[in-house]
Write a protein that holds these residues in place. Sequence first.
Motif, PDB file in Angstrom:
ATOM      1  N   GLN A 178      11.897  -0.393  -1.575  1.00  0.00           N
ATOM      2  CA  GLN A 178      13.145  -0.705  -1.542  1.00  0.00           C
ATOM      3  C   GLN A 178      13.691  -1.915  -0.655  1.00  0.00           C
ATOM      4  O   GLN A 178      14.337  -2.954  -1.500  1.00  0.00           O
ATOM      5  N   ASN A 179      13.178  -1.857   0.435  1.00  0.00           N
ATOM      6  CA  ASN A 179      13.542  -2.923   1.300  1.00  0.00           C
ATOM      7  C   ASN A 179      12.987  -4.218   0.874  1.00  0.00           C
ATOM      8  O   ASN A 179      13.705  -5.335   0.797  1.00  0.00           O
ATOM      9  N   GLY A 233       0.787  -1.134  -0.056  1.00  0.00           N
ATOM     10  CA  GLY A 233      -0.072  -0.185   0.122  1.00  0.00           C
ATOM     11  C   GLY A 233       0.870   1.229   0.086  1.00  0.00           C
ATOM     12  O   GLY A 233       1.548   1.423   1.024  1.00  0.00           O
ATOM     13  N   CYS A 234       0.941   1.842  -0.992  1.00  0.00           N
ATOM     14  CA  CYS A 234       1.806   2.888  -1.063  1.00  0.00           C
ATOM     15  C   CYS A 234       1.069   4.246  -1.761  1.00  0.00           C
ATOM     16  O   CYS A 234       0.342   3.965  -2.659  1.00  0.00           O
ATOM     17  N   LEU A 242       3.657  -4.197  -9.797  1.00  0.00           N
ATOM     18  CA  LEU A 242       3.198  -3.853  -8.347  1.00  0.00           C
ATOM     19  C   LEU A 242       1.854  -3.749  -8.264  1.00  0.00           C
ATOM     20  O   LEU A 242       1.135  -3.344  -9.153  1.00  0.00           O
ATOM     21  N   THR A 243       1.178  -4.518  -7.116  1.00  0.00           N
ATOM     22  CA  THR A 243      -0.217  -4.326  -6.982  1.00  0.00           C
ATOM     23  C   THR A 243      -0.299  -3.459  -5.673  1.00  0.00           C
ATOM     24  O   THR A 243       0.467  -3.784  -4.609  1.00  0.00           O
ATOM     25  N   ALA A 282       7.459   3.746  -6.805  1.00  0.00           N
ATOM     26  CA  ALA A 282       7.566   2.442  -6.124  1.00  0.00           C
ATOM     27  C   ALA A 282       8.337   1.624  -7.202  1.00  0.00           C
ATOM     28  O   ALA A 282       9.163   1.047  -6.950  1.00  0.00           O
ATOM     29  N   ARG A 283       7.581   1.367  -8.232  1.00  0.00           N
ATOM     30  CA  ARG A 283       8.138   0.389  -9.158  1.00  0.00           C
ATOM     31  C   ARG A 283       9.527   0.740  -9.794  1.00  0.00           C
ATOM     32  O   ARG A 283      10.283  -0.221  -9.638  1.00  0.00           O
ATOM     33  N   ARG A 284       9.929   2.205  -9.803  1.00  0.00           N
ATOM     34  CA  ARG A 284      11.321   2.473 -10.279  1.00  0.00           C
ATOM     35  C   ARG A 284      12.082   2.071  -9.267  1.00  0.00           C
ATOM     36  O   ARG A 284      13.421   1.453  -9.540  1.00  0.00           O
TER      37      ARG A 284
END
Lengths: 152, 750
Positions: free
Chosen positions: B435-436, B392-393, B416-417, B399-401
């Motif tokens: 990232q983590n 959830g972002c 990414l879902t 985020a995908r990058r």
Amino acid sequence: MDITVNGTAYTLDLPDDTPLLWALRDGLGITGVKYGCGIAQCGACTVHIDGEAVRSCQVALADTWGEVTTIEGLGTPDALHVVQQAWIAHQVAQCGYCQSGQIMQAVDLLNTNPEPTDEEIDQAMSGNVCRCATYPRIRAAIHDAAIMMREA
Amino acid sequence: MSRLGKYTRRGFLIASVAVAGGVVFGVRTYRANLENPLTAAISPGEAALTPYVKITADGITIITPRAEMGQGIHTTLAALVAEELDVDLADITVDHGPPSSAYFNGGVVEEGYPFPATDQSALAEFARAQRDIPAVFLAYQITGGSTSTHDAYEKMRQAGAVARETLKAVAAKRTGLAIARLETQSGAVVLPDGTRLPYTDLAADAAEVELADTPRLRPKSAWRILGQSQDRVDVVAKSTGTAIYASDIRLPGMRFGVIRRSPYLRGAIRSFDPSEALAMQGVDAVLDIGTAVVAIAETTWAAMQALDAVIYDWEPPAYPLDTEGHFEVIAAAFTPDHQDSRQRNDGDVEEALSGADVIAAEYRVPYLAHATMEPMSAAALFQDGSLRIWTGCQGPTVARREAALAAGIAQEAVTLTTTLLGGGFGRRGEMDFVQNVAKVAVQMEGTPVLLSYSREDDTSRGPYRPAAIGRFRAAVKDGVPVAVDVSTASPSILTGISERGGSPAPTPGFLPDFTIGQALWDQPYGIENYRVTAYKADPLLPVGFWRSVGASQNTFFHECMMDELAVAAARDPIDMRRDLITDDASRKVLDAVADMADWGTAPAQGRARGVAFALVFGAPTAQIIEVEDTPQGIKVAHVWVAADVGVALDPRNLDAQLISGVNFGLSAAIGEKITLSEGMVAQSNYHDYPPLRMYQAPPVTTRILENAPHIRGIGEPGTPGAAPALANAVFALTGQRIRTLPLGDSIAFA
Ligand code: FES
Ligand code: FES
């Protein structure tokens, strides 16, 4: 370890001291119960054991003394518990993450006190944090659920 | 085949494209060639379409590309489409959609323009009209700044209207009837004899149809769904434990990871000894992911226990070790070489202040945590070179990058879902958990992993709302301020986020950071000599967006200052503001809140009131807080809040968001602070970072106005005014002017 959750008996191969919260979420995949703090400060993990609200992050799996009910066992989208109906009528949820715990706590309150005052609601519910601050609607939903339960 | 046609409207156009068994309608901008999330596979090389409505034989899906973090945006966005499409909200499915730069959010960029929201000048209007261009190029798909409603207002209605007219055209072709004789209702085209042709039956032919004209949007007076309170589309799931957040993702063979980041924030790890942890029951691995250690185990609990058994050697911090040292750095920023912006400089402040009776004060606010109810979490699986992530972002494109960079793979290999968010408040615009989890998944190749942050890690490692200092010097004459010199200093959010990989485009430190002076320079007060300066402090703890961003501190500074000036001028604080306010919508929210609280009538014995006004994210908002002196301490007895959103789409949800925002601000004002001792954050969980609880939550009365010229969201505007209204009420009750937050450090609250 044998445990009964929402009417189903399970055998779990986890250490005795695993908190019930994690046995449910990670061991059984019952994810309606939430992790918020792990230290009895937020109420997100509230479930019932033999009908009584407890913080499942504070109960070791081996100490689980009775039948466990989680939000999934309380009611379903097709067969809602009265308190869930009231929650929907008042459109309580925002992010919704705290609401399983709020509802389980509210059911416990209404089971022991069918006509709570605002002060009694505050007292019973103040261990349950809602970071979205849905508190006014929780209060209103509990009052309505109380009426619905008394009339039922 | 896609038909990218003619339906242009203010810089965007609606197009349709065939998908298996149906059709997708969406928005395409003609200015940039965007990637196309749903149709890329169907028509490679074709121009992009942002899918908003998908209709197949299986049903109608409305794609709502904004993060649902509690603010009800999925419901509002769906309602925009439904209003024009003539479907019932109960009959449609809402889907978050895949990450795509086509889901740009023009609204977020607009906040960065150097025009106050009340400025309707040609230049300001021009900048707003152009806002989509940089947004697209920066690949924003961001939920923040209360901008979602504003951005979607026309696009999603237009998508619904084009879909409706297209389906009518299909029905006309099939039946041989003229389009004008067809009606639409509840998901079907209705023939003159009452026969219903469901959209789901017509959809397969819809992509073949091209409309001659852009359908006209329905006027507000004809709305049936918009303007009315809707049941939230997620409310049943969220009342039955069936709503799925990232932490609820379960996959066959899944293992559970928990992270431990350095207690010295932004610090690296020198070494660690996992031997004891690895010997524990149920523990699979202890991973080094560069900036943190992650234990992988059969349960989240076992992973938490394992982390406690690891011996760590962390790099010491590069910032002062205690809170006082941090404020010294911020205080040292009030110098010309730290000046970030001076966006207001009316008259001649220095001249006006020289020789006058100068009133001066300094205010301080601490670092704050977001403390979302769901700690950060993400699930991932790396297999056969591709990475799947569920999280959830608030910024899925970025985020995908970032996931691709962290995993060392191409972006195309990342799926990414977006799940529901267990609270966002800006925290989930950060990329650390993405990232983590990417790094963890690569190391655990072939095994699905859920990565969770413990509440302790979430609370004590940041990023935070910046600590900040506000200062003013001012003079009053004849009952009004005639000279105001107000300044603010804090570390830069944008520089920090840019360094952490969270922003769509780099924001180097030399560029101005509009968040530092946000809601300080653009307030609609006309004061003869009025200067607003923002100073950028050197980097300290990692800081980021926190509900209402810079307004969360600057409104406190500005509106407490206004209260001090009203006292100095011996004026009623609402009357004085009314005299200064130059914007009609802003004056009306003040009038409204005064009316709601019956401001003219003195409060009961032992009670007092304070007021604050702010123009935040384009929404003028005023609140009055009444406090009561009780034996247990000060009690917040009632809050009245009025806000102008331009157009009110869903009154009950606006009420909920305003109340939520006010309480979020109250929570911080009364008791929240992040402090340091020996280089480490002193707070770790809800016992020492206390969120507002039910017994503290006051009754809040809201009123929504619709006088402002643009539609605005309301997720944030309730927050900034809470602290100053409360501080001003406390002053009115006790005579004690508290200039440092949280107020609970200076006075007891019940
Ligand atoms: S997780 Fe158990 S009380 Fe917070
Ligand atoms: S609804 Fe978000 S925490 Fe309660």
